[in-house]
Design a protein around this motif. Sequence first.
Motif, PDB file in Angstrom:
ATOM      1  N   ALA A   1      12.303   4.043  -8.106  1.00  0.00           N
ATOM      2  CA  ALA A   1      11.892   2.915  -7.260  1.00  0.00           C
ATOM      3  C   ALA A   1      12.564   3.004  -5.892  1.00  0.00           C
ATOM      4  N   SER A   2      13.815   3.436  -5.892  1.00  0.00           N
ATOM      5  CA  SER A   2      14.527   3.600  -4.629  1.00  0.00           C
ATOM      6  C   SER A   2      13.843   4.672  -3.777  1.00  0.00           C
ATOM      7  N   GLU A   3      13.581   5.796  -4.409  1.00  0.00           N
ATOM      8  CA  GLU A   3      12.927   6.908  -3.718  1.00  0.00           C
ATOM      9  C   GLU A   3      11.549   6.535  -3.184  1.00  0.00           C
ATOM     10  N   ALA A   4      10.846   5.691  -3.946  1.00  0.00           N
ATOM     11  CA  ALA A   4       9.490   5.277  -3.536  1.00  0.00           C
ATOM     12  C   ALA A   4       9.519   4.549  -2.195  1.00  0.00           C
ATOM     13  N   TYR A   5      10.667   3.961  -1.845  1.00  0.00           N
ATOM     14  CA  TYR A   5      10.789   3.282  -0.548  1.00  0.00           C
ATOM     15  C   TYR A   5      11.684   4.060   0.408  1.00  0.00           C
ATOM     16  N   GLY A   6      11.890   5.319   0.079  1.00  0.00           N
ATOM     17  CA  GLY A   6      12.626   6.187   1.002  1.00  0.00           C
ATOM     18  C   GLY A   6      14.135   6.195   0.802  1.00  0.00           C
ATOM     19  N   GLY A   7      14.620   5.635  -0.311  1.00  0.00           N
ATOM     20  CA  GLY A   7      16.071   5.578  -0.543  1.00  0.00           C
ATOM     21  C   GLY A   7      16.657   6.903  -1.013  1.00  0.00           C
TER      22      GLY A   7
ATOM     23  N   TYR B   1       5.202  -5.485 -11.561  1.00  0.00           N
ATOM     24  CA  TYR B   1       5.021  -4.185 -12.229  1.00  0.00           C
ATOM     25  C   TYR B   1       6.065  -4.011 -13.323  1.00  0.00           C
ATOM     26  N   ALA B   2       7.323  -4.298 -12.980  1.00  0.00           N
ATOM     27  CA  ALA B   2       8.419  -4.074 -13.935  1.00  0.00           C
ATOM     28  C   ALA B   2       8.352  -5.053 -15.104  1.00  0.00           C
TER      29      ALA B   2
ATOM     30  N   ALA C   1       0.229  -3.228 -15.625  1.00  0.00           N
ATOM     31  CA  ALA C   1       1.321  -2.592 -14.881  1.00  0.00           C
ATOM     32  C   ALA C   1       0.741  -1.696 -13.790  1.00  0.00           C
ATOM     33  N   LYS C   2      -0.318  -0.960 -14.126  1.00  0.00           N
ATOM     34  CA  LYS C   2      -0.931  -0.063 -13.132  1.00  0.00           C
ATOM     35  C   LYS C   2      -1.530  -0.855 -11.980  1.00  0.00           C
TER      36      LYS C   2
ATOM     37  N   TYR D   1       5.569   8.945  -9.597  1.00  0.00           N
ATOM     38  CA  TYR D   1       6.572   8.796 -10.655  1.00  0.00           C
ATOM     39  C   TYR D   1       6.537   7.399 -11.248  1.00  0.00           C
ATOM     40  N   LEU D   2       6.442   6.378 -10.386  1.00  0.00           N
ATOM     41  CA  LEU D   2       6.412   5.011 -10.916  1.00  0.00           C
ATOM     42  C   LEU D   2       5.175   4.810 -11.786  1.00  0.00           C
ATOM     43  N   GLU D   3       4.080   5.467 -11.418  1.00  0.00           N
ATOM     44  CA  GLU D   3       2.873   5.339 -12.246  1.00  0.00           C
ATOM     45  C   GLU D   3       3.032   6.131 -13.551  1.00  0.00           C
TER      46      GLU D   3
END
Length: 310
Positions: free
Chosen positions: A72-78, A225-226, A284-285, A297-299
């Motif tokens: 989730a962090s990576e999905a927002y550029g973390g 989603y979570a 969730a999707k 990845y989140l999907e």
Amino acid sequence: MNKANSNHFLSRRKNNVTQALQTYMKDKVELINQQLEQFIYAMQIPERLQDSILYSLRAGGKRIRPILMLAASEAYGGQDNRAISVACAVEMIHTYSLIHDDLPAMDDDDTRRGQPTNHRQYDEATAILAGDGLLTTAFYSITNNERLTDSEKAYLVKELAKASGPEGMVAGQMLDMEGENRTLTLEELEAIHRRKTGELLRFSAVAGAFIGGANAQQLEEIETYANYLGLLFQIQDDILDVIGDEQHIGKPVGSDQTNQKSTYPQLLGLQGALEQKEHYALKAKQSLQKAGVDSSYLEDIIDYISNRYK
Ligand code: IPE
Ligand code: IPE
Ligand code: MG
Ligand code: MG
Ligand code: MG
């Protein structure tokens, strides 16, 4: 593209994506394990207590909560080096909750993650203290990361305390016990699962997105989603308790029936539980699509949780 071709394309893409998630997870598990070990080793802990803590941390959990947080962090550029101490914190809380969940006063289980439960390997008092130690060290871990600002740490400590405490996961465990020996409605069952399992998964996704820099609107969407992911996770946990293979799940099959727990398969039948699972996976999707992040990845994590066999 004709239909046959598009089906072929879809299934091939799915395989690739699954492979990608597998590689991603393997990578992250290594990072998480290394950080967890390092953190516990650096502390001055009485030997037997340290052994007992490391015993449960090393027992081979799937690490789905910290992985979800990093994704989730990576999905927002973390960057992982900002999220990792919080990812370790949530795994510590999760591991403590399992040590206590297995105690004779609770589910009284003898195996966990394919090995004797902590109180079986050590003793009840040591297992209780190992849980206490992991719970408190989780908050230490969050504060011990110089890449997070003080206000970020304060937010994360507060949110983790809420998610894991007597309004969150601990509430779920209490309601779960009170629900033994009686038949719950589907609404009551969901209310338990939202707390017992959902809260830590919700925290993982929201904290990851927060660390990655998501805005308030995006945080809300990731939260929805979570929440579905949490319900999905627990349905599959209940299903595996009925039809799982003990070798794979590493804990006793049939524990819920022995403890007269209300579960999805017990309330809806196995087929009904499987259908409910598909429903939550779809929800969730849809929520993830609204969150507007381009993260496969989140999907993939939705499918992974839904179809996991351990
Ligand atoms: C099991 O969690 C307990 C529940 C909250 C249902 P996991 O299935 O994530 O357990 P590990 O960490 O992989 O052993
Ligand atoms: C445990 O739920 C949830 C927490 C520890 C918070 P369960 O009792 O269903 O978990 P398992 O099946 O023993 O892993
Ligand atoms: Mg339990
Ligand atoms: Mg249990
Ligand atoms: Mg269970």
